[in-house]
Design an enzyme around this catalytic site. Structure first.
Site: not given
Ligand code: TEU
Ligand code: CA
Length: 585
Positions: A35, A39, A43, A112, A215, A272, A345-346
Site C-alpha cells: 500500500d 489507505d 495498489d 486477469d 478466469d 484457468e 488466491h483461491d
Molecule cells: O476461480 C474459479 C474456481 O472455480 C475456484 O477456484 C473457486 O474460487 C473455488 O471453487 C471457490 O470455492 C476463479 C477465480 O480464481 C476466483 O478467485 C473467482 O472467485 C472465481 O473464478 C469467479 O470469478
Molecule cells: Ca493504497
C-alpha cells in the site's frame, strides 16, 4: 503459438522457444501486496516500488489479479468496467507507468481476463435487465422459472453455495450466476458478446500487456437446454457441472478467440480450468496451438478434497502427491505445456497445506521451491511463498472477507453445524488464508501499510516477514533465488522428461528429470521423520549411470553423508529436498 520442445536444439534459451516457456512467473494479489498511499489497500504504485525485490529474486513475469473497477463482492472478479482501473488501485496512468517499469526491467506483465461473468453493476447487465429487447437484452443467461416462476429454471448450484439462479424482479426472469449472485454469467452463445470480449482483449494488447490469465475460461459454454443434474451427490457438491464445464461450444469459442485476438502474436494465454480432465487439457492447450498456450488445472489442489469438495477435507499421502504430479508431467510431455503452481488466491497457503509451517518452516518452504522449480512447464510463485508465508489462520469469522468462506459459514450454520467445527475447516481451507497482506516487516501493519489493512495481517507476520528472512542465516528468499537461477541454467528442470521413481514410498517422493544436457534426480521428504531412499534403482532407469553428485539440498550435508551417497544410500531428514546430478561413465 506453436510449443517448441527443446529436444531439437541445443540451447535451453533456443530462439524457437516462447518467452513464457523460459519465464518464472510471480502472482500478485494487488489488494494485499503493498500500500503506497496509506489507505490500507495495496495498489499499483506499491507494486511498482517492489519491482527491484522481484527482479532480484529472478522473476521474469508477473500475473496481476484483477485491477479493474469492481464493487468487490468477489474482490475484482466481479468487474463493472473492463477498460479502466479500480480507483482503489490507482489511475490508468499508474497502470501504464507500472507496465513501462516492468518492461524497462525486461519483465512481462499479464492481466486477469474475467469474461465468464461480469458484475451485476456492469452497464451491460443494467441495460439487459431493463431492456430485454435492447442491444444488451441477450448478453446474459435469462430464463423463466418453473412452477409459474416460483422455482429457478433448474437445480444447478453456484460454486459459492446455493442456487446458481437469481430472480430479478425488474426483468421478471432468473439470471444464471455460477459464482456470487453479483456475478452474472455472460451469454457466450450471443456472437455480440464474443465480439465485445475480443475487442476488449485487443484494446489491452494495444496498451502493451503481454498476455492474459483467463478466469474459469472452460465454463463459458453452457448446455443451452439447461438440464437438471440428476446425479446422486454429496450435500456440499456443486450440481450442474457436467453442463457448463467444458461445454459443447468451448473449443469453437477458443479457436475463434485465437483467430481474432491471439494469432501471430507473442502474447501468452493461460486458462484457468477447474474440473478439466486430462483430455480436456490436451484439447485446450495441445501443441497445435489453436486455443490456449497453457492451462491451470486443479488436480493437485484437490488432493485434500473429499466427495463434498473443498470444504470436505480429507488426508492424503506422499505417494498420491507424486502420482498426481506424474499424471500431468508425463501425460502432457511433448503434447502440451504445463503451468505449475502450489498456491494461488483461491487456495490455502501450500506451506500450511502440504508441508509443516512450524518446526520445519525453513525446510518445508524450500522443499516446495525445489519441487515447483524442478517441474517441466512454467512455474508460478504466489506472493509470500518466497518467504514461507503460512496460512493467515484468522480465529474469528469477523476477520474473513471472502464471499465463498462467508457463504459456507452462513449456510452450514443454518444447517445446524457448530461454529467451532466450521471455523476449524475455514482456518485450514479459506481463500483468505492466502489473501492477507504481504509480510514485509514486523511493524504494526507488517510494513504493508501505515494504517489498518483491509484484511488483517496473517497471525504470524511478526515472526515471518521479508526483513527477518533476509537477515536470517536460513533465508527462504535466498533459497528461492538460488533455485530459480539453478533452474535457468539446467535444461532438465524446465524442459526435461519426467519419470517418477520411489512412487510408493510412505514418506518421500522422488522423480528423475532427463534431458540431453544432463539427467537429475529430485528427492523430497514430505514427513517429519528421517526417510531413506535407495539410489540403486537408478541403474534400472538409466543404463550407464554410475553415481550422483549433490547439486542442492536445503540441509547442510556432511562428508560422511556424501560418502553414503556415493554408495547409493540417501538418507533424507525431515522435509529435506535434494537435487542430484546423475553421473555417467
Ligand atoms: O476461480 C474459479 C474456481 O472455480 C475456484 O477456484 C473457486 O474460487 C473455488 O471453487 C471457490 O470455492 C476463479 C477465480 O480464481 C476466483 O478467485 C473467482 O472467485 C472465481 O473464478 C469467479 O470469478
Ligand atoms: Ca493504497
Amino acid at each position: 503459438m506453436q510449443i517448441m520442445k527443446n529436444s531439437t536444439s541445443d540451447s535451453i534459451r533456443s530462439e524457437n522457444s516462447n518467452w513464457w516457456q523460459d519465464a518464472v512467473f510471480y502472482q500478485i494479489y494487488p489488494r494485499s501486496f503493498y500500500d503506497s498511499n496509506g489507505d490500507g489497500i495495496g495498489d499499483l504504485q506499491g507494486i511498482k516500488e517492489k519491482i527491484p525485490y522481484l527482479k532480484d529474486l529472478g522473476i521474469d513475469a508477473v500475473w496481476l489479479n484483477p485491477v479493474y473497477p469492481s464493487p468487490n463482492n468477489d474482490y475484482g472478479y466481479d468487474i463493472s468496467n473492463y477498460q479502466d482501473i479500480n480507483p482503489e488501485y490507482g489511475t490508468f496512468e499508474d497502470f501504464t507507468e507500472l507496465l513501462d517499469a516492468f518492461h524497462a526491467q525486461g519483465m512481462k506483465l499479464i492481466m486477469d481476463l474475467v469474461v465468464n461473468h461480469t458484475s451485476t453493476e456492469h452497464d451491460w447487465f443494467q441495460n439487459s435487465r431493463r431492456n430485454p429487447d435492447g442491444p444488451y437484452g441477450d448478453f446474459y443467461i435469462w430464463h423463466d422459472g418453473i412452477d409459474s416462476g416460483a422455482e429457478p429454471p433448474n437445480n444447478w448450484n453456484s460454486f459459492f453455495g446455493g442456487s446458481a439462479w437469481k430472480y430479478d424482479p425488474l426483468r421478471g426472469q432468473y439470471y444464471l450466476h455460477l459464482f456470487d449472485e453479483h456475478q452474472a454469467d455472460l451469454n457466450w452463445a450471443n456472437p455480440k458478446v464474443r465480439e465485445e470480449v475480443y475487442r476488449i482483449m485487443n484494446w489491452w494488447f494495444s496498451h502493451g500487456i503481454d498476455g492474459f490469465r483467463m478466469d474459469v475460461i472452460n465454463m463459458i459454454s453452457k448446455d443451452t437446454s439447461f438440464p437438471n443434474d440428476t446425479r446422486e451427490l454429496d450435500d456440499l457438491a456443486v450440481k450442474g457441472t457436467p453442463y457448463f464445464i467444458n461445454g459443447p461450444e468451448l473449443h469453437n469459442y477458443l479457436k475463434e478467440m485465437r483467430a481474432k485476438v491471439l494469432s501471430a502474436s507473442t502474447k501468452f494465454a493461460v486458462g484457468e480450468c477447474p474440473g478439466a480432465e486430462f483430455e480436456d487439457v490436451l484439447a485446450l492447450s495441445g501443441m497445435d496451438g489453436e486455443e490456449l498456450d497453457a492451462v491451470f488445472q486443479m488436480d493437485l489442489m484437490e488432493i485434500d478434497h473429499g466427495s463434498g469438495g473443498k470444504w470436505d477435507i480429507r488426508s492424503w499421502t506422499a505417494a498420491e502427491f507424486l502420482s498426481r504430479l506424474s499424471r500431468w508431467q508425463q501425460g502432457l510431455e511433448g503434447r502440451a505445456w504445463p503451468a505449475n503452481f502450489f498456491s494461488n488466491h483461491d487456495q490455502p497457503r501450500a506451506l500450511s497445506r502440504l508441508a509443516d509451517d512450524n518446526e520445519y518452516h525453513f525446510e518445508s518452504s524450500s522443499l516446495l521451491a525445489v519441487i515447483l522449480l524442478s517441474l517441466t512447464g512454467t512455474p508460478f510463485i504466489y506472493y509470500g511463498e518466497e518467504i514461507g508465508m503460512p496460512n493467515a489462520d484468522f480465529r474469528s469469522i469477523s476477520d474473513y472477507r471472502d464471499v465463498d468462506t462467508l457463504n459456507f459459514f452462513a449456510l452450514e450454520r443454518t444447517r445446524g453445524r457448530e461454529e467451532d467445527e466450521l471455523l476449524r475447516i475455514i482456518r485450514y481451507m479459506s481463500r483468505d488464508n492466502a489473501r492477507s497482506p504481504m509480510q514485509w516487516n514486523g511493524s504494526k501493519y507488517g510494513g504493508f501499510s501505515s494504517t489498518e489493512p483491509w484484511i488483517p495481517m496473517g497471525r504470524r507476520y511478526a515472526e515471518i516477514n521479508v526483513e527477518k528472512d533476509l537477515s536470517s542465516q536460513r533465508s527462504v528468499y535466498r533459497e528461492y533465488r538460488k533455485l530459480i537461477s539453478f533452474r535457468k541454467k539446467t535444461a532438465a528442470l524446465g524442459y526435461g522428461d519426467f519419470e517418477p521413481v520411489e512412487s510408493d514410498h510412505a514418506q518421500l517422493i522422488a522423480f528423475m528429470k532427463r534431458h540431453r544436457q544432463g539427467d537429475y534426480l529430485v528427492c523430497a521428504n514430505l514427513s517429519t521423520r528421517d526417510a531413506q531412499s535407495r539410489l540403486s534403482f537408478l541403474a534400472a532407469f538409466l543404463p550407464g549411470a554410475v553415481g550422483t553428485e549433490l547439486e542442492y539440498s536445503n540441509y547442510k550435508r556432511t562428508t560422511l553423508q556424501d560418502q553414503e551417497l556415493k554408495k547409493g544410500i540417501l538418507n533424507l531428514r525431515p522435509y529435506e529436498a535434494c537435487i542430484l546430478k546423475i553421473t555417467k561413465s
